[in-house]
Design a protein around this motif. Structure first.
Motif, short mmCIF file in Angstrom:
data_model
loop_
_atom_site.label_atom_id
_atom_site.label_comp_id
_atom_site.label_asym_id
_atom_site.label_seq_id
_atom_site.Cartn_x
_atom_site.Cartn_y
_atom_site.Cartn_z
N TYR A 1 0.83 -1.20 0.00
CA TYR A 1 0.00 0.00 0.00
C TYR A 1 0.87 1.26 0.00
O TYR A 1 1.87 1.32 0.71
CB TYR A 1 -0.91 0.04 1.23
N ASP A 2 0.45 2.26 -0.75
CA ASP A 2 1.25 3.48 -0.83
C ASP A 2 1.00 4.43 0.33
O ASP A 2 1.70 5.43 0.50
CB ASP A 2 1.00 4.20 -2.16
N ASN A 3 0.00 4.15 1.16
CA ASN A 3 -0.30 5.04 2.29
C ASN A 3 -0.35 4.29 3.61
O ASN A 3 -1.05 4.69 4.54
CB ASN A 3 -1.62 5.78 2.05
N ALA A 4 0.41 3.20 3.71
CA ALA A 4 0.46 2.44 4.95
C ALA A 4 1.25 3.21 6.00
O ALA A 4 2.19 3.95 5.69
CB ALA A 4 1.10 1.08 4.71
N LEU A 5 0.89 3.02 7.27
CA LEU A 5 1.63 3.66 8.36
C LEU A 5 3.03 3.05 8.45
O LEU A 5 3.22 1.87 8.14
CB LEU A 5 0.89 3.45 9.69
N PRO A 6 4.01 3.83 8.90
CA PRO A 6 5.38 3.31 9.00
C PRO A 6 5.56 2.37 10.18
O PRO A 6 4.73 2.35 11.10
CB PRO A 6 6.21 4.58 9.18
N TRP A 7 6.66 1.62 10.17
CA TRP A 7 7.02 0.78 11.31
C TRP A 7 7.57 1.66 12.41
O TRP A 7 8.27 2.64 12.16
CB TRP A 7 8.08 -0.24 10.89
N THR A 8 7.24 1.33 13.64
CA THR A 8 7.77 2.06 14.79
C THR A 8 7.74 1.14 16.00
O THR A 8 7.37 -0.04 15.87
CB THR A 8 6.94 3.33 15.05
N GLN A 9 8.11 1.62 17.16
CA GLN A 9 8.10 0.78 18.34
C GLN A 9 7.85 1.62 19.59
O GLN A 9 7.97 2.84 19.58
CB GLN A 9 9.42 0.03 18.48
N VAL A 10 7.46 0.92 20.67
CA VAL A 10 7.25 1.55 21.97
C VAL A 10 8.05 0.75 23.00
O VAL A 10 8.74 -0.21 22.66
CB VAL A 10 5.75 1.57 22.35
N LYS A 11 7.96 1.15 24.26
CA LYS A 11 8.66 0.41 25.31
C LYS A 11 8.05 -0.98 25.48
O LYS A 11 6.83 -1.15 25.34
CB LYS A 11 8.58 1.17 26.63
N PRO A 12 8.86 -1.98 25.80
CA PRO A 12 8.31 -3.32 26.05
C PRO A 12 7.36 -3.31 27.24
O PRO A 12 7.50 -2.50 28.16
CB PRO A 12 9.55 -4.17 26.34
N ALA A 13 6.39 -4.21 27.22
CA ALA A 13 5.49 -4.37 28.36
C ALA A 13 6.21 -5.19 29.44
O ALA A 13 7.24 -5.82 29.18
CB ALA A 13 4.21 -5.07 27.92
N ASN A 14 5.64 -5.20 30.61
CA ASN A 14 6.21 -5.97 31.71
C ASN A 14 5.69 -7.40 31.63
O ASN A 14 4.64 -7.73 32.16
CB ASN A 14 5.83 -5.33 33.05
N TYR A 15 6.44 -8.23 30.93
CA TYR A 15 6.01 -9.62 30.76
C TYR A 15 7.20 -10.55 30.99
O TYR A 15 8.37 -10.14 30.88
CB TYR A 15 5.43 -9.85 29.37
N ALA A 16 6.88 -11.80 31.30
CA ALA A 16 7.93 -12.79 31.58
C ALA A 16 7.78 -13.96 30.62
O ALA A 16 6.80 -14.71 30.72
CB ALA A 16 7.84 -13.27 33.02
N PRO A 17 8.72 -14.13 29.68
CA PRO A 17 8.67 -15.30 28.79
C PRO A 17 8.62 -16.59 29.60
O PRO A 17 9.31 -16.71 30.61
CB PRO A 17 9.96 -15.18 27.98
N ASP A 18 7.75 -17.51 29.18
CA ASP A 18 7.63 -18.76 29.93
C ASP A 18 8.17 -19.95 29.15
O ASP A 18 7.92 -21.09 29.49
CB ASP A 18 6.18 -19.01 30.34
N GLY A 19 8.90 -19.68 28.09
CA GLY A 19 9.48 -20.77 27.32
C GLY A 19 10.77 -20.31 26.67
O GLY A 19 11.06 -19.11 26.65
N ASP A 20 11.54 -21.24 26.18
CA ASP A 20 12.80 -20.89 25.53
C ASP A 20 12.89 -21.62 24.20
O ASP A 20 13.78 -22.44 23.98
CB ASP A 20 13.98 -21.24 26.44
N ILE A 21 11.91 -21.31 23.33
CA ILE A 21 11.88 -22.00 22.05
C ILE A 21 13.09 -21.66 21.21
O ILE A 21 13.52 -22.45 20.35
CB ILE A 21 10.56 -21.66 21.30
N LYS A 22 13.69 -20.47 21.44
CA LYS A 22 14.84 -20.06 20.64
C LYS A 22 15.99 -21.05 20.75
O LYS A 22 16.73 -21.25 19.78
CB LYS A 22 15.30 -18.66 21.06
N ALA A 23 16.14 -21.66 21.92
CA ALA A 23 17.23 -22.61 22.11
C ALA A 23 17.06 -23.85 21.24
O ALA A 23 18.05 -24.53 20.90
CB ALA A 23 17.32 -23.01 23.58
N LEU A 24 15.81 -24.13 20.85
CA LEU A 24 15.54 -25.33 20.06
C LEU A 24 15.58 -25.05 18.55
O LEU A 24 15.60 -25.99 17.75
CB LEU A 24 14.16 -25.90 20.41
#
Length: 694
Positions: free
Chosen positions: A554-577
């Motif tokens: 789309y020629d009028n899509a909003l740009p990518w951006t970011q905000v501060k992370p939320a306070n959450y705790a990952p409960d898995g480590d799939i990246k290691a696998l």
């Protein structure tokens, strides 16, 4: 206002089939007063309450004009350059026209469009009286969206000569005789010609408002009465009617499918292929003939209040045009659209001597019956509720892992995406929302304990958007499961639906509804899916073209951006696998002939897609067909759902109903290579989490 939700959907204009051709020019359509008022009220909302307000000025007017023209003639084969020049002289006036409640500009353009359709179809039909020389070297442009508009009628005639010649050649290569080709194409062009006589002012207004709203942002939409009703049905997965899927074929509204358990199926009075020639209301209402009537109008006549009676004049499937009719009465009832609801299957994945059971939950949309929930109905229908029930069943089936298939799930209810995430993650943040004022709210699920704690996989593709991306992103950020497939759509915005009639305090509905973007959502890790989508952990090949499908297109899509992370705790480590999952996947597909054939078919499909011109020389085309046949013959045939086979040259409504149904059945029964591999990846995940080694 309604509850906010993330939503991606394309409302397609209904293309009615033919009826007896009316003489003279097509009807001159004019705007209704209520349409101009609705446009003005919509403009007030869009300029004040949109997430990124876009002023209704000359610049937006030009974009609206371009989009409206493109929606009517995307391939630049109908309008002449002189038409475009005349239209564009008013391109800076649309803003002022909307503000003074004057819609004459788009209606004038549409009336010219109707006449051009009539002119071009009459010319196309006249060409069928002569033959074509397929020995000359000629090409026909398949992609004309960026080509110049025809400068003259003679230039347009030449363009259409090649187009008709291309249609003829496709049928000739499929083995059709000249007489059959002439009949098929004459009927095809006649259908398009007659369609010009069926348009109504609502069609023009819907097209214009589509051009306006999507010029503001890709996911802001206007719903007229019909579109609004269809949206409501898609969200609550139910309607009141007779339970029949209808299709227009050869001037008739034809029964395409009977919904199991619906009044039509339970009555035993209707069969697939039966044709509806008249509709009457109540026990004694007059039967109104509907042959040649638009499908959407017939659908509205058949739907109605629960327990009311509708009478249908039926021409049986096996009867000729002058065959004996029968009159039937049906009592309307609530119809559940189960095909669009969450469903489960179990796949067995063999790994050496071991076999793992993978439960697959297919979710076509994040549906929710907003009205029932608002009324306090404890049993209201929703996606997360249905999935929760399926998870209970899969536990009883002792599955080793659960794969959530979100391919082509365009979104739906935001709250449902949050609730669905909770079924796998439990209590905690799921998504962040930033409103137009910059305020960020964290949306959390409060389910104390996950409904499923075992291995999880999520299968996505380019058609997975909005709510699907919220769910997939949360599963990924929590390390809860492996994301498999191709990068998702990239829609990171939230919409709400405004009932314009409620705003205007209208007693009767006449203004429709406005779906406008009011917020942007962010992952719990602070990033957004906007533009970039969700990147899978394990990539699989995809069928879509990212250049033409996805937020980045789309020629009028909003740009990518970011905000501060939320306070959450990952409960898995799939990246290691992931390294081991990737290596197992690579080794498996290398020796999987079905997967390699699928990759080959996708490559062929993409090569065909990138063709900008096609030869109109019969010898050249037959050589291409021979090469294609040899390629397919050299390998074991599988039905993998990728259509790279022979072209019959026909459009869907030109085949027999039985042939259409057979094609649909073959696609449904095609080997789902990607699903099978995703299940194998999840089986690997289950194995590795259990401590399996190779």
């Amino acid at each position: 206002m309604r509850i906010q939700y993330g939503f991606l959907c394309m409302f397609l204009a209904i293309a009615p089939s033919a009826y007896a051709l009316e003489t003279g020019s097509p009807p001159v359509l004019a705007p209704l007063e209520q349409q101009a008022q609705a446009a003005h009220l919509s403009a007030q909302f869009l300029t004040r309450f949109h997430y990124k307000p876009v002023p209704l000025d000359d610049a937006l007017s030009a974009r609206i004009m371009n989009r409206f023209i493109k929606s009517l003639d995307p391939d630049r084969v109908l309008f002449l350059k002189a038409d475009i020049d005349k239209f564009m002289a008013d391109s800076a006036k649309i803003d002022d026209a909307i503000n003074r409640e004057d819609l004459q500009i788009p209606f004038t353009i549409f009336n010219v469009y109707e006449q051009r359709v009539v002119d071009r179809m009459n010319y196309a039909r006249s060409l069928l009286k002569q033959g074509f020389d397929f020995s000359v070297q000629e090409d026909y442009s398949l992609l004309r969206d960026k080509e110049p508009w025809p400068q003259s009628e003679a230039e347009s005639n030449e363009l259409w000569r090649k187009r008709v010649k291309s249609d003829w050649l496709r049928l000739k290569l499929a083995g059709k005789a000249d007489a059959a080709i002439r009949d098929t194409l004459d009927k095809r062009y006649e259908n398009s010609l007659e369609r010009a006589y069926k348009y109504k002012s609502d069609d023009v207004f819907q097209s214009f408002m589509d051009a306006y709203t999507t010029s503001v942002d890709p996911h802001t939409d206007y719903f007229g009465a019909t579109a609004s009703a269809e949206f409501d049905i898609s969200m609550k997965l139910s309607l009141v009617g007779i339970g029949a899927v209808l299709q227009e074929r050869d001037d008739y509204t034809t029964i395409r499918e009977l919904v199991p358990g619906g009044p039509a199926q339970l009555s035993g009075k209707l069969a697939v292929g039966d044709r509806i020639t008249g509709v009457g209301q109540g026990e004694n209402g007059a039967i109104k003939e509907v042959v040649g009537t638009r499908l959407d109008e017939i659908v509205q006549m058949i739907r109605g209040a629960k327990d009311s009676i509708v009478r249908l004049d039926i021409l049986p499937a096996d009867a000729g045009p002058d065959g004996k009719h029968r009159l039937i009465s049906l009592v309307r009832d609530k119809i559940s659209l189960e095909k669009q609801a969450a469903q489960k299957t179990i796949l067995s994945v063999k790994d050496g001597d071991a076999t793992r059971k993978i439960g697959v939950i297919t979710l076509p949309a994040f549906y929710e019956d907003f009205e029932a929930r608002r009324k306090g109905d404890k049993d209201y229908r929703s996606a997360s509720r249905d999935v929760a029930k399926l998870l209970v069943e899969l536990k009883q089936d002792n599955v080793d892992g659960v794969l959530v298939d979100l391919r082509n799930n365009g979104g739906g209810s935001l709250s449902e995406a949050i609730d669905l995430t909770g079924l796998f993650v439990g209590k905690g943040p799921v998504v962040q929302q930033r409103d137009a004022g910059g305020k960020v709210n964290v949306e959390s699920d409060d389910l104390p304990v996950p409904a499923w704690t075992g291995p999880v996989g999520v299968l996505i593709n380019r058609g997975s958007a909005s709510a699907s991306e919220i769910f997939a992103a949360a599963i990924q950020d929590y390390g809860r499961g492996v994301i498999i497939g191709e990068p998702s759509f990239g829609k990171g915005t939230v919409q709400t639906v405004v009932n314009l009639d409620q705003v205007a305090h209208n007693i009767k509905p006449k203004f429709g509804e406005l779906k406008l973007t009011v917020a942007q959502f962010f992952r719990v890790n602070g990033g957004t899916t906007q533009l970039r989508g969700v990147t899978p952990d394990i990539s699989l090949p995809g069928l879509s073209d990212p250049k033409s499908f996805g937020e980045a297109s789309y020629d009028n899509a909003l740009p990518w951006t970011q905000v501060k992370p939320a306070n959450y705790a990952p409960d898995g480590d799939i990246k290691a696998l992931l390294p081991q999952l990737q290596s197992r996947h690579d080794a498996r597909i290398k020796n999987d002939p079905d997967f390699q054939r699928f990759v080959e078919d996708i490559g062929e499909l993409k090569a065909q897609r990138e063709k900008k011109v096609i030869s109109l020389n019969e010898t050249e085309r037959r050589s291409e067909m021979t090469a294609q046949a040899k390629r397919l013959k050299s390998r074991e045939q599988i039905n993998d759902g990728v259509d790279t086979g022979e072209d019959d040259g026909l459009q869907a409504n030109e085949r027999s109903l039985s042939a259409d149904i057979a094609i649909e059945k073959a696609r449904k029964n095609a080997k789902d290579v990607l699903l099978n591999e995703a299940a194998a990846i999840l089986a690997d995940e289950a194995d590795l989490q259990a401590g399996g080694q190779r």
